[in-house]
Each structure stands twice: as C-alpha cells, then as structure tokens.
Scaffold this motif. Structure first.
Motif, PDB file in Angstrom:
ATOM      1  N   SER A 779       0.830  -1.205   0.000  1.00 42.77           N
ATOM      2  CA  SER A 779       0.000   0.000   0.000  1.00 42.77           C
ATOM      3  C   SER A 779       0.867   1.258   0.000  1.00 42.77           C
ATOM      4  CB  SER A 779      -0.933  -0.014   1.223  1.00 42.77           C
ATOM      5  OG  SER A 779      -1.629   1.212   1.335  1.00 42.77           O
ATOM      6  N   HIS A 780       1.914   1.261   0.851  1.00 45.10           N
ATOM      7  CA  HIS A 780       2.776   2.449   0.948  1.00 45.10           C
ATOM      8  C   HIS A 780       3.640   2.616  -0.296  1.00 45.10           C
ATOM      9  CE1 HIS A 780       2.058   4.087   4.976  1.00 45.10           C
ATOM     10  NE2 HIS A 780       1.809   2.840   5.359  1.00 45.10           N
ATOM     11  N   VAL A 781       4.140   1.532  -0.849  1.00 43.24           N
ATOM     12  CA  VAL A 781       5.016   1.683  -2.005  1.00 43.24           C
ATOM     13  C   VAL A 781       4.211   2.076  -3.243  1.00 43.24           C
ATOM     14  CG1 VAL A 781       5.051  -0.684  -2.943  1.00 43.24           C
ATOM     15  CG2 VAL A 781       7.112   0.720  -3.027  1.00 43.24           C
ATOM     16  N   ARG A 782       2.950   1.657  -3.340  1.00 48.12           N
ATOM     17  CA  ARG A 782       2.100   2.123  -4.442  1.00 48.12           C
ATOM     18  C   ARG A 782       1.856   3.631  -4.330  1.00 48.12           C
ATOM     19  NH1 ARG A 782      -2.229  -2.950  -4.662  1.00 48.12           N
ATOM     20  NH2 ARG A 782      -1.140  -4.133  -6.307  1.00 48.12           N
ATOM     21  N   HIS A 783       1.639   4.081  -3.098  1.00 47.78           N
ATOM     22  CA  HIS A 783       1.465   5.528  -2.896  1.00 47.78           C
ATOM     23  C   HIS A 783       2.745   6.271  -3.298  1.00 47.78           C
ATOM     24  CE1 HIS A 783      -0.242   9.189  -1.394  1.00 47.78           C
ATOM     25  NE2 HIS A 783       0.693   9.329  -0.452  1.00 47.78           N
ATOM     26  N   ALA A 784       3.906   5.687  -2.929  1.00 45.31           N
ATOM     27  CA  ALA A 784       5.184   6.290  -3.314  1.00 45.31           C
ATOM     28  C   ALA A 784       5.319   6.347  -4.829  1.00 45.31           C
ATOM     29  CB  ALA A 784       6.338   5.482  -2.715  1.00 45.31           C
ATOM     30  N   LEU A 785       4.906   5.266  -5.512  1.00 49.37           N
ATOM     31  CA  LEU A 785       5.010   5.240  -6.970  1.00 49.37           C
ATOM     32  C   LEU A 785       4.155   6.341  -7.598  1.00 49.37           C
ATOM     33  CD1 LEU A 785       5.983   3.973  -9.595  1.00 49.37           C
ATOM     34  CD2 LEU A 785       4.159   2.269  -9.388  1.00 49.37           C
ATOM     35  N   ARG A 786       2.947   6.540  -7.080  1.00 48.84           N
ATOM     36  CA  ARG A 786       2.079   7.584  -7.635  1.00 48.84           C
ATOM     37  C   ARG A 786       2.754   8.959  -7.511  1.00 48.84           C
ATOM     38  NH1 ARG A 786      -2.006   4.355  -5.265  1.00 48.84           N
ATOM     39  NH2 ARG A 786      -1.962   5.586  -3.337  1.00 48.84           N
ATOM     40  N   LEU A 787       3.365   9.202  -6.350  1.00 44.23           N
ATOM     41  CA  LEU A 787       4.050  10.485  -6.149  1.00 44.23           C
ATOM     42  C   LEU A 787       5.274  10.614  -7.055  1.00 44.23           C
ATOM     43  CD1 LEU A 787       3.821  10.713  -2.250  1.00 44.23           C
ATOM     44  CD2 LEU A 787       2.634  12.169  -3.902  1.00 44.23           C
ATOM     45  N   GLY A 791       6.719  13.295 -10.539  1.00 45.69           N
ATOM     46  CA  GLY A 791       7.972  14.030 -10.600  1.00 45.69           C
ATOM     47  C   GLY A 791       8.723  13.776 -11.890  1.00 45.69           C
ATOM     48  N   ASP A 792       9.998  14.157 -11.896  1.00 47.47           N
ATOM     49  CA  ASP A 792      10.807  14.023 -13.109  1.00 47.47           C
ATOM     50  C   ASP A 792      12.050  13.170 -12.861  1.00 47.47           C
ATOM     51  OD1 ASP A 792      12.142  15.694 -11.427  1.00 47.47           O
ATOM     52  OD2 ASP A 792      12.504  17.285 -12.899  1.00 47.47           O
ATOM     53  N   ASP A 793      11.929  12.189 -11.976  1.00 49.59           N
ATOM     54  CA  ASP A 793      13.078  11.362 -11.620  1.00 49.59           C
ATOM     55  C   ASP A 793      12.804   9.913 -12.032  1.00 49.59           C
ATOM     56  OD1 ASP A 793      15.156   9.949 -10.454  1.00 49.59           O
ATOM     57  OD2 ASP A 793      15.190  11.207  -8.661  1.00 49.59           O
ATOM     58  N   PRO A 794      13.243   9.499 -13.213  1.00 52.47           N
ATOM     59  CA  PRO A 794      12.933   8.150 -13.688  1.00 52.47           C
ATOM     60  C   PRO A 794      13.548   7.054 -12.823  1.00 52.47           C
ATOM     61  CG  PRO A 794      14.512   9.238 -15.143  1.00 52.47           C
ATOM     62  CD  PRO A 794      14.010  10.276 -14.214  1.00 52.47           C
ATOM     63  N   LEU A 795      14.670   7.317 -12.201  1.00 53.69           N
ATOM     64  CA  LEU A 795      15.284   6.286 -11.363  1.00 53.69           C
ATOM     65  C   LEU A 795      14.456   6.023 -10.111  1.00 53.69           C
ATOM     66  CD1 LEU A 795      19.090   7.077 -11.635  1.00 53.69           C
ATOM     67  CD2 LEU A 795      17.833   5.188 -12.645  1.00 53.69           C
ATOM     68  N   MET A 796      13.893   7.063  -9.528  1.00 48.36           N
ATOM     69  CA  MET A 796      13.019   6.856  -8.384  1.00 48.36           C
ATOM     70  C   MET A 796      11.761   6.106  -8.795  1.00 48.36           C
ATOM     71  SD  MET A 796      14.838   7.899  -5.990  1.00 48.36           S
ATOM     72  CE  MET A 796      13.640   7.490  -4.738  1.00 48.36           C
ATOM     73  N   VAL A 797      11.266   6.390 -10.004  1.00 47.39           N
ATOM     74  CA  VAL A 797      10.130   5.626 -10.524  1.00 47.39           C
ATOM     75  C   VAL A 797      10.514   4.161 -10.660  1.00 47.39           C
ATOM     76  CG1 VAL A 797       8.633   5.281 -12.536  1.00 47.39           C
ATOM     77  CG2 VAL A 797       9.096   7.605 -11.712  1.00 47.39           C
ATOM     78  N   ALA A 798      11.695   3.908 -11.222  1.00 49.25           N
ATOM     79  CA  ALA A 798      12.143   2.522 -11.411  1.00 49.25           C
ATOM     80  C   ALA A 798      12.265   1.803 -10.080  1.00 49.25           C
ATOM     81  CB  ALA A 798      13.484   2.507 -12.148  1.00 49.25           C
ATOM     82  N   ASN A 799      12.826   2.481  -9.060  1.00 49.80           N
ATOM     83  CA  ASN A 799      12.937   1.852  -7.740  1.00 49.80           C
ATOM     84  C   ASN A 799      11.561   1.510  -7.183  1.00 49.80           C
ATOM     85  OD1 ASN A 799      15.729   1.853  -7.521  1.00 49.80           O
ATOM     86  ND2 ASN A 799      15.800   3.918  -6.644  1.00 49.80           N
ATOM     87  N   ALA A 800      10.630   2.444  -7.325  1.00 51.72           N
ATOM     88  CA  ALA A 800       9.291   2.213  -6.779  1.00 51.72           C
ATOM     89  C   ALA A 800       8.573   1.106  -7.553  1.00 51.72           C
ATOM     90  CB  ALA A 800       8.491   3.508  -6.820  1.00 51.72           C
ATOM     91  N   VAL A 801       8.734   1.076  -8.876  1.00 53.50           N
ATOM     92  CA  VAL A 801       8.116   0.013  -9.682  1.00 53.50           C
ATOM     93  C   VAL A 801       8.660  -1.343  -9.239  1.00 53.50           C
ATOM     94  CG1 VAL A 801       8.069  -0.995 -11.998  1.00 53.50           C
ATOM     95  CG2 VAL A 801       7.575   1.421 -11.684  1.00 53.50           C
ATOM     96  N   ASN A 802       9.951  -1.421  -9.025  1.00 54.04           N
ATOM     97  CA  ASN A 802      10.541  -2.676  -8.530  1.00 54.04           C
ATOM     98  C   ASN A 802       9.968  -3.033  -7.164  1.00 54.04           C
ATOM     99  OD1 ASN A 802      12.411  -4.919  -8.245  1.00 54.04           O
ATOM    100  ND2 ASN A 802      13.566  -3.587  -6.860  1.00 54.04           N
ATOM    101  N   GLY A 803       9.805  -1.999  -6.295  1.00 56.50           N
ATOM    102  CA  GLY A 803       9.235  -2.264  -4.979  1.00 56.50           C
ATOM    103  C   GLY A 803       7.826  -2.819  -5.061  1.00 56.50           C
ATOM    104  N   VAL A 804       7.003  -2.236  -5.957  1.00 58.37           N
ATOM    105  CA  VAL A 804       5.647  -2.747  -6.137  1.00 58.37           C
ATOM    106  C   VAL A 804       5.691  -4.194  -6.601  1.00 58.37           C
ATOM    107  CG1 VAL A 804       3.556  -2.535  -7.541  1.00 58.37           C
ATOM    108  CG2 VAL A 804       4.612  -0.488  -6.571  1.00 58.37           C
TER     109      VAL A 804
END
Length: 939
Positions: A779-787, A791-804
């Motif tokens: 639940s928390h990592v999905r919320h992180a992914l939405r946030l 933004g404009d940081d593809p690496l943070m998106v990639a980390n969050a996608v992996n977390g999901v």
C-alpha cells in the motif's frame, strides 16, 4: 602429472596452484591466496575470480592420483606428497645434507641443486612471489656455498673456479664466498690472484658498508701471506682448509678477567616467548669462514620492556657465553644525564676485562683497539642498553665473529642493520593473557581472579604497556586490602590517567618516560606529535595527516618517519599511523599546554574537511545518479582532499577510514560544527547502506539528526529523520522506524517536497515488510510510486516500480510482479544504474524461484550477486547468496547450496545479523542431518 605434462591454464591460474604448493598440506586462507597472487592489484571481484580458478584447477588435478585441492574452514589446502614438489624436495635434501657426513652430504646437495631450472617465479609480478623468489635464491646460494665448503674440505676444488668467479661478481659483499675463491686460487698456484681478490673485497666492504673484513677472512689472508701448510690440498698437507678458530676461552694471561656485568634479571617477566626465540635464532654464533659478529637491535617506545627482554634473554643463555658478559647503560634517553660517550664506555669495558691502569693506552682509538683485541675469539655477550642512536652503538661493536651483541634503543637503529647486518626487532605492547599474567604476578593470582572485571578494565587502561601494568601492579600491591575496582575507577578518567600511572619515581612514571622521548624531538616533529594526539579515530592515514598538519605528502611522510624512528608513532600497515593509547593521551596533554588554542582548532577543522570532502567525492562515484545535491563549503586552507579514481578505490577507502569518519563526525559535534556533522552523515550513508553496518548506520544518523535539528532547516530535518527511520527498520527497531518516518513525512509536507514524501513512503513500506506485513508495505510503495510518477526522476520511478513488483510477488501475484520488475529493470539498464539493476534482478530471481523456474532464478540471482559484489554492497549480496542456496537446493545441487549458505552466513556474521545467521544455521544443520542419515532433519 603421472610423469606427463598437464595444462594448468594461464599464468594467473598457475600462480594460484603455486601459491598452494608452497604450503602443501597446510590451509591457506582465502585472503592470503588473493594477496599472494594479485597483491595490490586485487579488487572487489578478485575472490570470485579466485573461486573460478580453484574450480578449474580441481578439474585439471582430478587425473593426478594423490593430488587434490580441498576446501577447509577459512581457506584451501592442496593435499599431496611433499616429495613430489620440487621446492619441498630441495629443502628436505638440504636439511639431510647438513646433518650428514661430507661424502653423503655432497651427493645430497648435488641432487638438491640439480632440481633448479633458472630463477624461481621469474615471470610472476606479485610482491609475495617476488619476495619468495628472493628467499629461495638465498637458500639456493647458501646450499651452493655448503657444497663448495665440502668440496674444499675434501680436496675436490677442481672445477670450482669458474662458478666461484661468476658468483663473486653477483655477491661481491659475501665474505664466505670470497674466502672460498681465495682458497681455490691459492690451491691452483695463484697466490697473487688470491691476495688481489682479498684487497678488492676489503675495498668494496669499506666503500659500501664502511667495515673491514671479518676475522675469518683476515685470518685466511694472513695464512696465504705466510704460506701456511694448513691451506694445502688434503693428502698433500696437514689439514683441509684454513686453520680453525682457536678454542673458546679467554686469552691466556693473568690480567684478563671473565666479566659478569649484567644487571639483575627482572623479577617478573612474561609475554615475550616469540621475541626470545627470535633473539636466540638471530644471535646464534657462526664462528666459521665468512661469518660475522651477530647483532640484534631491540627497539620500542619508553616503557615497552626492551631492557627487560634483553637482560632476561641474556640470563637464559649464559651458558653460550662462557667468556663473560659486558653491559653498559648508554643513557641515550636519560632525563637527568647526557648520553655516555663511547670512549667512557670502552674504558669501563677495559676495566672489566682486567686491564691495569698502567697498561691502559692514552689514545681513545687505541683503547677501542685493545678492547676489540681482548674480546677477539672469545664467546662473549655485549649488551648496549638505551643507545641514543646507531653511531653511539657502532663505536662499541667488538668485531669478532665469536661475540654476540644486544642493543636496545627508543630509536630504530636502521644504521646498524645497513652497515653491520643487525637484526631489527620492534616491541609492541602485551596483549590478552600475557598482559593479565604480568598483572597477576604483581597483585597475586587469587586477587586478580577475584575481580576479573576490574582486571580487564585496568588492562584496557594500560593498553598493553608493560611499564603501565607494572605501575598499576605496584600501586595495587601497596594497598593489598583495597579493591582493584577502586584503582580501575581512578584510571577510567582519561584526563587523570597519566597522573594515576605514577609509582613515585622517574623510572616508574609513565608520563616521565614519555616526556624524555618528547623532549628529544625537533620542534617541527614535536608539533606534529602534539597534533596527532588530537586527530579523530584510532589511527590516521598519510593524506589525512597531511591535512591535519597542513603539509604536503613528502614532508608529512618525512616527519612521521622521524616519529616512527623514535617509536612514538607506529605504522602497522603502509601509510597508516597509530599512537599507543597512552602515548595519544600524552600527546593530547602536550597539545593542550604547548599548542595555541587557535592552532589546535584550525588543525581539527582541516582534518574534518579532509574527511568530509574526500567522502563527498567518493559518494558521488558510488551514486553518480544522486539527485539531491549537497553543496559543500570551501575546505579550510591546508586541507587537501583525495580524488578517488573508481568505485573499487572508493569502497577500499571507506572501509579503511569508516571508524575515523565516524570519529570525525563526533569531533564536528564536539566543536559545534553542525553543518559538517550533518553533511558527514549524508556522504557516509551510501557506504553504510551497502556494507550493512547496522549499528554504525544508526549512530551516524542519530548524530546527523541532532546536528540537523540545530540547523533549523526543515528539508535537512526531513532527510535525517527518513534515513534514520530506514536504518532503524534495517536493525529491527520497528517502532523507532515508524516514529522517525512519521516525523520525516511531517517535515517533508511542511517543506512542500512531494519527492521527499514519496521517499518516506518507500521507507515505511520497507519497515512494514521487515515486520512481515507485505500488504501494508504494498500500500505504501504504491502511494510512493504515484508520487514519483508526478515528478521528473525516472530512477526513483524505477525503484518504486521494482518495490511494487517485489511486494506483489511476496503476496503471490507473480504475473503482475513480473511485469512491474521488468519495467523497472529496463529503466535501470537504460540509465546505467547498476545498484537498481542488481536489486531488480534479485526481485526477478525471487519471482522465478517462487514460480518453480529454478534455472531462470539461478541466472537472475547469479547476475544480481555479481553486481552486488562488484558494488561492494555486502548487505544485499548476503541476502542473494542465501537465496541462491535455496535455488541450488531446489535443483538438487546440495554442495552448491551449502557453499552459498556458508558464504552468506559469513557475511551475516560480519554484519552482526544474528537472526539471519540462525536462520541459515538451521538450514545447514538440516542438510547435515540429511547427508548423514539419509533422512530430512527437523529443520
């Protein structure tokens, strides 16, 4: 093998085999193998390469009966018959030859030397192999000289001459070889050439070493001059070889006495068994052609026990010196007297040898000559205690091959080693049981046993210094009814510890002993010594020391070498310097009194900035995609940060300096430098994360958070709370992790930083996952992914996608998990972010393994482990190794499973992850039960 050549692979792989053969049938630790084969060229991936070489060597050796490489605890052993290895065969033949008669010895030495095929390890480039090659060449040369001696004794010198001439060109300083050549020339009827070679040898010795030929070569020269019949070829004259040294004993005549000048043996002596054995080995008296006087120089700081060791050894070996023992205290570091002039010491020796005043020469040089004449050919020990320097001691050397000399000094007497071949020994403090034994001798074993905790504290405060232990023992013995804990409590106060280590006179006062060495320093060296006492951490590197004292590398190295020479500083490994704990207290005390306050403060700021700016540049190499810039101020004048070239160098530097870096952060807090204290937490975070240093990581961020809160910067405070939350979650402190995450989220919202809010939710997800609640985590990592997607940081998106994807897989939704993780992997690879790639590959390995695709899981986990290893991320590498073991087990590869679990367990232990250690121990014990009984175990 089996009489036929075998392919052992390329050069580096053959080096691994050679490194094991040198220690055949003995376990060689893995780290030693790496050092032997790669030396300074070793990198983070070297051990993995080594394991590959060992695997291939095992296969190549499988066809050789009786030869195999076996893995043992901590390393590898090559099991074979030593007689099949030319090195061990050579050494065994030489040992047998030296214990046998001439005829048989000649045959054995010929066999031994016949095993050689040129220079040993000539094509190998590692320092260990180069050193070993030089050692073996010396052994070969010694065996050749033994063979020559036998040939000369037996009258078989025909054919020796060409080899002797060639070897003499290679070893012009070897007097034993020179004597063999001179005798051979003389027996060939070339007396003039023999005398000419003596003159050449004498000139080379004088020019390069500043010494004259030894007594055996002098005697041979005289025999050739007089045509002594003893030099004739056996069968044509009376004896074979030069006239032997006269029997031991004092020269005849009523005026020569047998002196016994040694001071009383120390009443309590312990802990130096290795050093005593080394002295015995060094001071063996050769007394043969080519032999020289044996000298051992014992160095060390004041109070380390140099004189105790020398005198104790002398009393244990009195029977080896029937002609007497001479002793003089040269007072090189006496607080109340000047050093003893060599002429005064010589006069004392002549008195002890029974020279009447009327027969005493007036000229000091003539006195020295008479001293050397009186001790020539006598089995005597000369102890030169507390020498100021090598020159003072060299004047008193006897020159006779039958004498042994013991020198002690607070200065490293390198000059004696260079000019006279002295063996150099440096004493360190007593450790463990030996220190406890010395204290027990003073206070009594029963009293020590009754208060073990107090004894441990006392020994910690004495830091192994024998003088300090003895002072503590004397003070305790003076009050036999006082608890030892009272004295331990007094010593616990660092500011008063040197006051407590005073037994009432200069010889039993630790501060006074250090003061003598300190006052002997030049002004520049004394200032550097004081500043070193203030430096953060238990040791300091050359570059950090240069910033501390504001000097370039060359000047820094020179002044540290001077402090090392007088044993106020030690260099346990190249480029790393330490002060004994009590010496550090003394240096800091002197800095407080002799160094201006502003000078102290500037030095501490320079070294703090060195650590901060070097760590900052290193952290950028480790995480080149850091999108949260950290602006450092300009470093203090005189502070010169290092530029580390690559990730391997960065990780090596962080591993070496991490204790000093944490100490620098504490120093910054003590000095109220909150900005560097907070920034040090930022730049050390990545290293601590990779290495799994859980407790250090929490301590780092607790200190960083305290500094951040004093800065009144909401963004800084959000960052500090978040990183501390993550460290707490890793360490299993769930409640603390959630509380710091809550505070981090509040600060991020106050700052209006959506990216930071997303990162906090990443941490909260991780904290819940550590508690086993994967739904909360998802639940928390999905919320992180939405946030992050906003933004404009593809690496943070990639980390969050992996977390999901990871948490979906944990909950059994493998299809959706696979899609998310593959999306994340593609981004990481496109951006070249290897850390994220490794984490995502690990997730894919988990998905494949859970879905029963073991071979695919093996591939993903294998790539992830290699990346983690190359990145120095031992925390995640341990987890992946544990997972690899599970996959191997699923494939029926039991040995590979055990090896993976064992390697993971080793990393878990190093990271103090006891729950993980216990989890794998259960698996390993279950596999052991299955292997022994054929039935699955309870685990």
């Amino acid at each position: 093998m089996n009489g036929l050549p075998a392919d052992m692979g390329h050069t580096r792989q053959r080096c691994v085999l050679a490194a094991l053969l040198v220690d055949a049938n003995r376990t060689v630790p893995v780290d030693q193998l790496v050092d032997r084969v790669w030396g300074e060229r070793a990198s983070g991936g070297t051990k993995g390469t080594l394991y590959g070489y060992l695997s291939r060597l095992r296969g190549a050796l499988a066809a050789a009966g009786g030869v195999r490489i076996v893995r043992r605890s901590g390393g590898y052993v090559l099991e074979t018959d030593p007689e099949t290895v030319d090195l061990h065969q050579f050494r065994a033949l030489v040992v047998r030859a030296r214990a046998d008669g001439d005829e048989r010895a000649a045959v054995l030495l010929k066999q031994a030397l016949g095993l050689w095929r040129g220079e040993a390890f000539a094509t190998v480039d590692s320092p260990w192999f180069r050193d070993l090659g030089q050692t073996l060449e010396r052994e070969r040369f010694s065996a050749e000289l033994d063979s020559n001696d036998i040939a000369l004794r037996c009258g078989r010198q025909a054919g020796l001459l060409p080899g002797l001439v060639a070897r003499t060109e290679e070893h012009p300083l070897d007097e034993r070889l020179a004597g063999q050549l001179m005798l051979t020339l003389y027996r060939e009827g070339r007396s003039a050439d023999a005398l000419s070679h003596y003159g050449r040898t004498r000139r080379i010795l004088a020019g390069q070493l500043g010494i004259d030929p030894g007594a055996p070569l002098l005697r041979l020269h005289q025999q050739i001059l007089t045509g002594d019949p003893a030099l004739a070829v056996p069968g044509r004259g009376a004896t074979a070889g030069p006239r032997p040294i006269p029997p031991a004993g004092p020269p005849t005549g009523p005026s020569v006495l047998v002196p016994r000048q040694l001071p009383a043996s120390p009443r309590w002596f312990t802990g130096r068994d290795q050093q005593l054995a080394e002295l015995t080995k060094t001071l063996d008296l050769p007394g043969e052609l080519g032999g020289g006087m044996t000298i051992s120089a014992i160095g060390g700081s004041g109070g380390i026990g140099k004189t105790w060791l020398a005198v104790h050894w002398a009393y244990e070996n009195l029977d080896r010196f029937p002609d007497g023992q001479l002793y003089v205290d040269l007072r090189g570091f006496d607080p109340s007297n000047e050093p003893v002039a060599p002429a005064v010491a010589v006069r004392g020796f002549l008195d002890a040898l029974g020279v009447e005043p009327g027969a005493m020469p007036v000229d000091p040089q003539a006195q020295t000559g008479l001293y050397r004449s009186l001790v020539a050919n006598r089995r005597m020990l000369i102890v030169l205690d507390n020498a100021a320097d090598a020159d003072q001691a060299a004047t008193l050397l006897p020159g006779s091959a039958t004498c042994a000399v013991l020198v002690t000094s607070r200065r490293r007497l390198t000059g004696l080693a260079t000019a006279h071949g002295a063996g150099i020994m440096t004493l360190d403090g007593l450790t463990g049981p030996k220190a406890r034994e010395l204290l027990g001798l003073h206070v009594g074993e029963e009293r020590a046993a009754a208060e073990p905790e107090a004894v441990t504290a006392l020994l910690d405060h004495c830091a192994g210094l024998p003088l300090a232990i003895s002072v503590v023992g004397a003070r305790a013995a003076a009050h036999p009814r006082f608890p030892l804990a009272v004295l331990a409590e007094e010593l616990a106060d660092q500011s008063a510890r040197l006051d407590a280590l005073d037994a009432g006179d200069l010889a039993a006062n630790v501060r006074a002993v250090f003061t003598v060495s300190y006052r002997a320093l030049a002004a520049e060296s004394a200032e550097v010594f004081r500043l070193l006492g203030l430096a953060p951490g238990p040791e300091i590197g050359l570059a950090a020391a240069g910033s501390l004292i504001a000097r370039p590398a060359g000047a820094t190295r020179a002044v540290l070498r001077e402090l090392e020479t007088v044993h106020l500083v030690r260099q346990p490994v190249p480029g790393r310097y330490q002060l004994h704990d009590l010496v550090r207290l003394f240096a800091a005390e002197r800095a407080g009194e002799d160094q201006p306050e502003e000078s102290r403060r500037q030095a501490l700021r320079r070294v703090t900035d060195f650590y901060l700016h070097t760590a900052y540049s290193g952290d950028r190499v480790l995480g080149p995609f850091s999108h949260h810039s950290l602006e450092l101020g300009r470093p203090a004048d005189g502070s010169a940060a290092l530029t580390l070239p690559d990730q391997s160098a960065v990780m090596a530097w962080f591993r070496t300096e991490h204790v000093c870096l944490l100490a620098a952060q504490r120093l910054a807090v003590d000095q109220e430098w909150d900005v560097p204290a907070w920034q040090l937490a930022r730049v050390l975070d990545g290293f601590m994360w990779r290495q799994g240093r859980l407790h250090d990581h929490m301590a780092l961020w607790r200190t960083g958070l305290a500094a951040a809160e004093r800065l009144h910067d909401v963004s800084v405070r959000a960052w500090a709370h978040r990183r501390l939350a993550h460290a707490c979650a890793r360490a299993g402190e769930h409640d603390n992790a959630l509380e710091h995450a809550r505070l981090a989220l509040r600060s991020a919202e106050e700052a209006g930083d959506a990216g930071e809010q997303a990162r906090v939710h990443d941490v909260v997800a991780w904290a819940w996952a550590r508690q086993g609640d994967d739904r909360q985590a998802l639940s928390h990592v999905r919320h992180a992914l939405r946030l992050h997607r906003m933004g404009d940081d593809p690496l943070m998106v990639a980390n969050a996608v992996n977390g999901v994807g990871w948490y979906e897989a944990r909950l059994g939704d493998y299809e959706q998990a696979l899609a998310h993780c593959e999306e994340g992997l593609a981004i990481h690879r496109r951006r070249g972010f290897r850390d994220g790639e490794a984490c995502t590959l690990d997730s894919l390995g988990y998905i494949a393994h859970a879905a029963g695709r073991h071979v695919e899981a093996l591939v993903h986990y294998g790539h992830a482990r290699e990346l983690f290893h190359d990145l120095g991320n031992t925390y995640e590498e341990a987890n992946t190794l544990a997972n690899l073991g599970d996959v191997h087990l699923g494939l029926g590869r039991h040995d590979e499973a055990r090896e993976s679990w064992e390697r993971a367990t080793g990393l878990y232990r190093a990271q103090h992850r006891e729950k993980d250690v216990e989890r794998l121990r259960t698996k390993l014990e279950a596999r052991t039960t299955t292997e022994v009984t054929g039935r699955p175990g309870d685990g």
